[in-house]
Each structure stands twice: as structure tokens, then as C-alpha cells.
Write a protein that holds these residues in place. Sequence first.
Motif, PDB file in Angstrom:
ATOM      1  N   PHE A  72      41.261  49.121  39.559  1.00  0.00           N
ATOM      2  CA  PHE A  72      41.528  50.314  40.371  1.00  0.00           C
ATOM      3  C   PHE A  72      40.764  51.502  39.816  1.00  0.00           C
ATOM      4  O   PHE A  72      40.606  51.631  38.595  1.00  0.00           O
ATOM      5  CB  PHE A  72      43.026  50.664  40.320  1.00  0.00           C
ATOM      6  CG  PHE A  72      43.930  49.499  40.592  1.00  0.00           C
ATOM      7  CD1 PHE A  72      44.153  49.057  41.883  1.00  0.00           C
ATOM      8  CD2 PHE A  72      44.555  48.829  39.539  1.00  0.00           C
ATOM      9  CE1 PHE A  72      44.979  47.970  42.128  1.00  0.00           C
ATOM     10  CE2 PHE A  72      45.387  47.738  39.775  1.00  0.00           C
ATOM     11  CZ  PHE A  72      45.603  47.316  41.076  1.00  0.00           C
ATOM     12  N   LYS A  73      40.368  52.411  40.735  1.00  0.00           N
ATOM     13  CA  LYS A  73      39.868  53.703  40.278  1.00  0.00           C
ATOM     14  C   LYS A  73      41.089  54.559  39.975  1.00  0.00           C
ATOM     15  O   LYS A  73      42.067  54.531  40.753  1.00  0.00           O
ATOM     16  CB  LYS A  73      39.066  54.381  41.399  1.00  0.00           C
ATOM     17  CG  LYS A  73      37.737  53.720  41.652  1.00  0.00           C
ATOM     18  CD  LYS A  73      36.880  54.570  42.575  1.00  0.00           C
ATOM     19  CE  LYS A  73      37.130  54.241  44.020  1.00  0.00           C
ATOM     20  NZ  LYS A  73      36.311  55.001  44.953  1.00  0.00           N
ATOM     21  N   TYR A  84      49.891  58.009  33.823  1.00  0.00           N
ATOM     22  CA  TYR A  84      49.279  58.050  35.166  1.00  0.00           C
ATOM     23  C   TYR A  84      50.220  57.557  36.258  1.00  0.00           C
ATOM     24  O   TYR A  84      49.873  57.563  37.428  1.00  0.00           O
ATOM     25  CB  TYR A  84      48.037  57.141  35.170  1.00  0.00           C
ATOM     26  CG  TYR A  84      48.347  55.751  34.650  1.00  0.00           C
ATOM     27  CD1 TYR A  84      48.934  54.795  35.468  1.00  0.00           C
ATOM     28  CD2 TYR A  84      48.120  55.412  33.316  1.00  0.00           C
ATOM     29  CE1 TYR A  84      49.262  53.547  34.992  1.00  0.00           C
ATOM     30  CE2 TYR A  84      48.442  54.164  32.827  1.00  0.00           C
ATOM     31  CZ  TYR A  84      49.010  53.237  33.659  1.00  0.00           C
ATOM     32  OH  TYR A  84      49.362  52.005  33.180  1.00  0.00           O
ATOM     33  N   CYS A  85      51.422  57.108  35.893  1.00  0.00           N
ATOM     34  CA  CYS A  85      52.190  56.244  36.804  1.00  0.00           C
ATOM     35  C   CYS A  85      53.407  56.932  37.434  1.00  0.00           C
ATOM     36  O   CYS A  85      54.189  57.592  36.746  1.00  0.00           O
ATOM     37  CB  CYS A  85      52.627  55.002  36.038  1.00  0.00           C
ATOM     38  SG  CYS A  85      53.488  53.821  37.077  1.00  0.00           S
ATOM     39  N   ILE A 109      43.287  46.723  35.506  1.00  0.00           N
ATOM     40  CA  ILE A 109      42.444  47.690  34.787  1.00  0.00           C
ATOM     41  C   ILE A 109      42.247  48.938  35.638  1.00  0.00           C
ATOM     42  O   ILE A 109      42.057  48.848  36.860  1.00  0.00           O
ATOM     43  CB  ILE A 109      41.079  47.057  34.419  1.00  0.00           C
ATOM     44  CG1 ILE A 109      41.321  46.045  33.287  1.00  0.00           C
ATOM     45  CG2 ILE A 109      40.061  48.120  33.991  1.00  0.00           C
ATOM     46  CD1 ILE A 109      40.146  45.322  32.778  1.00  0.00           C
ATOM     47  N   ILE A 110      42.342  50.095  34.979  1.00  0.00           N
ATOM     48  CA  ILE A 110      42.056  51.365  35.656  1.00  0.00           C
ATOM     49  C   ILE A 110      40.746  51.899  35.088  1.00  0.00           C
ATOM     50  O   ILE A 110      40.603  51.995  33.865  1.00  0.00           O
ATOM     51  CB  ILE A 110      43.176  52.401  35.394  1.00  0.00           C
ATOM     52  CG1 ILE A 110      44.514  51.902  35.963  1.00  0.00           C
ATOM     53  CG2 ILE A 110      42.813  53.764  35.978  1.00  0.00           C
ATOM     54  CD1 ILE A 110      45.706  52.805  35.668  1.00  0.00           C
ATOM     55  N   SER A 152      43.712  57.249  40.099  1.00  0.00           N
ATOM     56  CA  SER A 152      44.119  58.094  41.209  1.00  0.00           C
ATOM     57  C   SER A 152      45.162  59.093  40.693  1.00  0.00           C
ATOM     58  O   SER A 152      46.235  58.681  40.249  1.00  0.00           O
ATOM     59  CB  SER A 152      44.713  57.188  42.302  1.00  0.00           C
ATOM     60  OG  SER A 152      45.330  57.918  43.300  1.00  0.00           O
TER      61      SER A 152
HETATM   62  N1  SAM Z   1      54.390  47.815  35.663  1.00  0.00           N
HETATM   63  C1  SAM Z   1      53.143  47.216  35.668  1.00  0.00           C
HETATM   64  C2  SAM Z   1      52.423  47.490  34.371  1.00  0.00           C
HETATM   65  O1  SAM Z   1      52.891  48.158  33.518  1.00  0.00           O
HETATM   66  O2  SAM Z   1      51.321  47.036  34.233  1.00  0.00           O
HETATM   67  C3  SAM Z   1      52.296  47.576  36.869  1.00  0.00           C
HETATM   68  C4  SAM Z   1      52.759  48.591  37.827  1.00  0.00           C
HETATM   69  S1  SAM Z   1      51.684  49.208  39.052  1.00  0.00           S
HETATM   70  C5  SAM Z   1      52.621  48.837  40.476  1.00  0.00           C
HETATM   71  C6  SAM Z   1      50.347  48.117  39.238  1.00  0.00           C
HETATM   72  C7  SAM Z   1      49.049  48.651  38.733  1.00  0.00           C
HETATM   73  O3  SAM Z   1      48.651  49.788  39.442  1.00  0.00           O
HETATM   74  C8  SAM Z   1      49.062  49.126  37.288  1.00  0.00           C
HETATM   75  O4  SAM Z   1      49.015  48.085  36.369  1.00  0.00           O
HETATM   76  C9  SAM Z   1      47.832  49.994  37.229  1.00  0.00           C
HETATM   77  O5  SAM Z   1      46.686  49.256  36.899  1.00  0.00           O
HETATM   78  C10 SAM Z   1      47.723  50.521  38.663  1.00  0.00           C
HETATM   79  N2  SAM Z   1      48.039  51.953  38.736  1.00  0.00           N
HETATM   80  C11 SAM Z   1      49.223  52.535  38.505  1.00  0.00           C
HETATM   81  N3  SAM Z   1      49.105  53.880  38.620  1.00  0.00           N
HETATM   82  C12 SAM Z   1      47.812  54.127  38.939  1.00  0.00           C
HETATM   83  C13 SAM Z   1      47.074  55.303  39.179  1.00  0.00           C
HETATM   84  N4  SAM Z   1      47.635  56.504  39.093  1.00  0.00           N
HETATM   85  N5  SAM Z   1      45.753  55.184  39.486  1.00  0.00           N
HETATM   86  C14 SAM Z   1      45.172  53.968  39.562  1.00  0.00           C
HETATM   87  N6  SAM Z   1      45.824  52.821  39.339  1.00  0.00           N
HETATM   88  C15 SAM Z   1      47.132  52.896  39.035  1.00  0.00           C
END
Ligand code: SAM
Length: 464
Positions: A359-360, A188-189, A329-330, A362
Motif C-alpha cells: 500500500f501507499k 498510521y492506523c 507493506i506500506i 495514506s
Molecule cells: N492489524 C493488522 C496488522 O497489524 O498488520 C492489519 C490491519 S490493516 C486492516 C491492514 C493493512 O492495511 C495494514 O497491515 C497496513 O499495511 C495497511 N494500512 C493500515 N493503515 C494504513 C495507512 N494509513 N496507509 C496505508 N496502509 C495502511
Amino acid sequence: MGKPFDIGLERLTGQASTSGAPQRVEVSGRGTFFLETFGCQMNDHDSEKVAGVLLSRGYHQVETPDAAALILYNTCSIREKAAQKVFSRLGEYREKQSEGKIIGVLGCVAQQEGEDIFKRAPWVSLVCGSASYSKLPQMIAQLEAGNHRVTGLDTDTDETFETEMTRRDNPWRAYLTIIEGCDKACSYCVVPYTRGPERSRASDSVLKEVRQLAELGYSEVQLLGQTVNSYADPTPRKMRFSELLLTVADVPGIRRVRFTTSHPSDFTPDIVEAMESQPKICDHVHLPVQSGSTKVLQAMQRTYTRREYLEKIAMIRDAKRAIAITTDIIVGFPGETEDDFRETLSLLDEVKYNSLFSFKYSPRPNTPSLAMPDAIPEEEKSRRLAVLQEKQREIQTIRNEKLVDRTFELLVSGKSRRENQWSGYTTSHVVVNFASQAKELLGTYVQVRITGATPNCLVGEQVV
Ligand code: SAM
Ligand code: SF4
């Protein structure tokens, strides 16, 4: 986690501090810049370094875009809302270019949208992703030479962003990135696309900066990375992450060492042993789980199961001193059933996190989960988010009430407009608003007895 009083430190102290560079800044020769940051602590710290680059080139930082010749946005695209906010902000600056202002977009949205930003917002002159920050001085030089389309979008790099100067916003707690980018591939990232591959900073360079920070009066350092505990020292010394924590804690003047974010798969027993043996390493681990369902974790490509995650939690809970655990948590990931969601709720009951960010889901460009079937409707995501947050609220209410009458050491970080009211945070990163008759406490460590609790914050009085 609760909110401290919202008075900016700069206003309280009348200054922000720069570190790591000789005092040879000329502010008269060059222009002015305004820098706004969206997103996480890593973005905040990137902005501190970008500001350092500009200050060392003779620029002067101003507090409003109207007063600036160069307007920069350091952006976040982790969720859709964050990216939208940046474009609406850019819309506000359409007219500014005609006033001769130079506008630049930095960070994740810059990397993700690339040169398309010039089409969508032709008044932008600089588009630079975080993996290209080390080339920022050359890009600024191109802008100064009158170039109207300057880009830094390469992610294929093994460089880290080291600056001669960093303009830190907080005079007591310093952020320090030790690892950039990410080699994990959570489905998702956007981070692996926007920040590039994992690059660790040399341990001797990290330690040199920590010594400089201690000499400047910083007593708390927070080591940063998307997966901070995947740190792999590129020098022949090959210092492990746990060793780096211990070595940083040994620097004279350093009283607290924090680190975030830890990835569960790389959370090894030696990190807990380091925390047990060195009280200066703060009593807090942020260990994002994302979901309590192994099926969803697999679809997310999180590299651990629910059981394996709970084994890491047990290892931390078994430590000789109590360590606070927080998480991310997502909810509403594609295919997340009601049963999967219930597993996340039961995980909360099992772990009893000190606090969490929720977070929802996304959907994001370039990510594998974008094409996954069984999207969860927006209203259902909102419902699950509300249920999750209510459960966590109950957990935090019970947790925090148990802290009443206990005494904690706080680093004082804020002063209320109300007389004799201050705020600070414990080693486990709980915010406490407290009363004290002292004239000046900012940046000092005090003992505070807890007299009241809400789910997000504690109230107390100084013990003298
Ligand atoms: N690197 C960290 C990890 O692995 O947990 C966190 C990176 S991110 C900046 C922070 C948080 O944003 C994540 O842990 C996740 O819960 C949330 N997040 C990242 N992508 C997302 C998405 N597509 N939709 C919703 N939440 C998201
Ligand atoms: Fe994103 Fe996963 Fe890397 Fe964290 S570990 S930054 S969630 S890809």
C-alpha cells in the motif's frame, strides 16, 4: 495471491448458509434489506453477523438496493480511497430516501465520521460503528419505530459481537472473529479509533460455534482478529492462542484451521509448535512487517525492529514443515528515505515472501503520523510501490515455478464457466486453477498435480 474463478458460491450452490440459530425466521412480517461490504475479511464477517441479526428479526435479504427497504453499507476507512468510495456510494442514494428507503452506515467510516454523516448525507438514518454492533437489535427496533437519527458510536466497551445467527456466504469455509478491536498503537492506523479496545471472545463460546459449524458441514475455519495472536481468553480457563488453535483443530469434521492477522511482537514459539504438531493447522502465517527499516518501524510505533522481525521469520522457517509467509507493506511513510526503502527491498530478498499486500501510505484522521514532517510526494510513493511490486513478482515467479510437478491437496472453491475447469486453494493459501472430468467437486478436497505457474496462480490437473 491469485484470483479464483469469479463465480459466486451462492450461484453455484443456489444457497448461502446460516448457522448458530434455530430455524425460526419469518420472512414475511418485516421488510427487506440490502447490505454492501467494503474492506477486509473482518468486515465481511461482521456483515455476515449483521445479516444474521436482521434475518432473525424477520427481514429478508435482497440482492439490489432497489429491491430493499433498508440499505446498509458496512464501510472501511483504513485508506482514504476506501472512505471516499463510501461517500460516493451514499451520494447515489440521495433519492432513495424520498422513496421511503432507510439508509444506514456501519463500520469504520461510521465510527470515524460519527454524526457528521447526518450533515454530509442527511438522507442517512443509522450510523453505527463496529464496537456498537452488539446493540444493533435495539437500534433496528428504533428505526422500525420511526426514529430517523439512530447512532451507535460508543467505543468504550468490553463486549464482543455475539449473534444468535450468522448468515455465512461460503458453505465450506467459515470466518470466526475471536478478538475484536486493537490495543496496539501503530501511528498510521485508524483501527484503534474505529474498532475500539481489544476484546477477546470466550474460548468456550468459540468452541461451541466451531462444533456447530462442523455439524453444518464446514470443514475449514478461519479465526480472525486485527491481532489474532494477541488472543487473551477472558474465562477462568485462560486458554492460550496456540491451545485454542489445537482445540479447534480437534473438533470432529474440521480439516483446516487458519488464522489472520498475526502481530509479529506476539508471535511466540508455542504457535509454531502447535502448527508442527497438528497438520490441520494450515501451513500459512500472515505476518505484516510494514517496513524493512528499523527507523521507519519506530516512527510507525510497530514495537519491533527489523532484526527482531527476522528472528520471528527464522523461527517460522525452522519449523518441521514448510510454512508459507505473507506480509503487508506500506511505502512512502513520512520521512522514509531512499535508503529506508532499499531496506524494505532487501527484506523482501531476505524473506522471499510467498505473497504480499502493498500500500501507499495514506494519511488518516486522528492518527499520530498525520502530523509527521517529510511527507513523501504521491508520484514518489507510486514509484516505490511499482518497484516493490516488480521485485515481489520476480520472487513469486521463481517460487511458483519450483512447485511445478508437485501434488497438493486443494479445497475446491470455484467452478469455471469453461468446461471441466475448477479452482481451489492449498493449505498454504495458493490458488490453483485445475482440470478435472468430475461432475461435482465444490467443497471437496482433491489432489492436484501442478502443471504450470504464473507469479500469482498455479495451474494443474486432478490426480485420480
Ligand atoms: N492489524 C493488522 C496488522 O497489524 O498488520 C492489519 C490491519 S490493516 C486492516 C491492514 C493493512 O492495511 C495494514 O497491515 C497496513 O499495511 C495497511 N494500512 C493500515 N493503515 C494504513 C495507512 N494509513 N496507509 C496505508 N496502509 C495502511
Ligand atoms: Fe492497526 Fe497496528 Fe492494530 Fe494492526 S496492530 S490494527 S496496524 S494499530
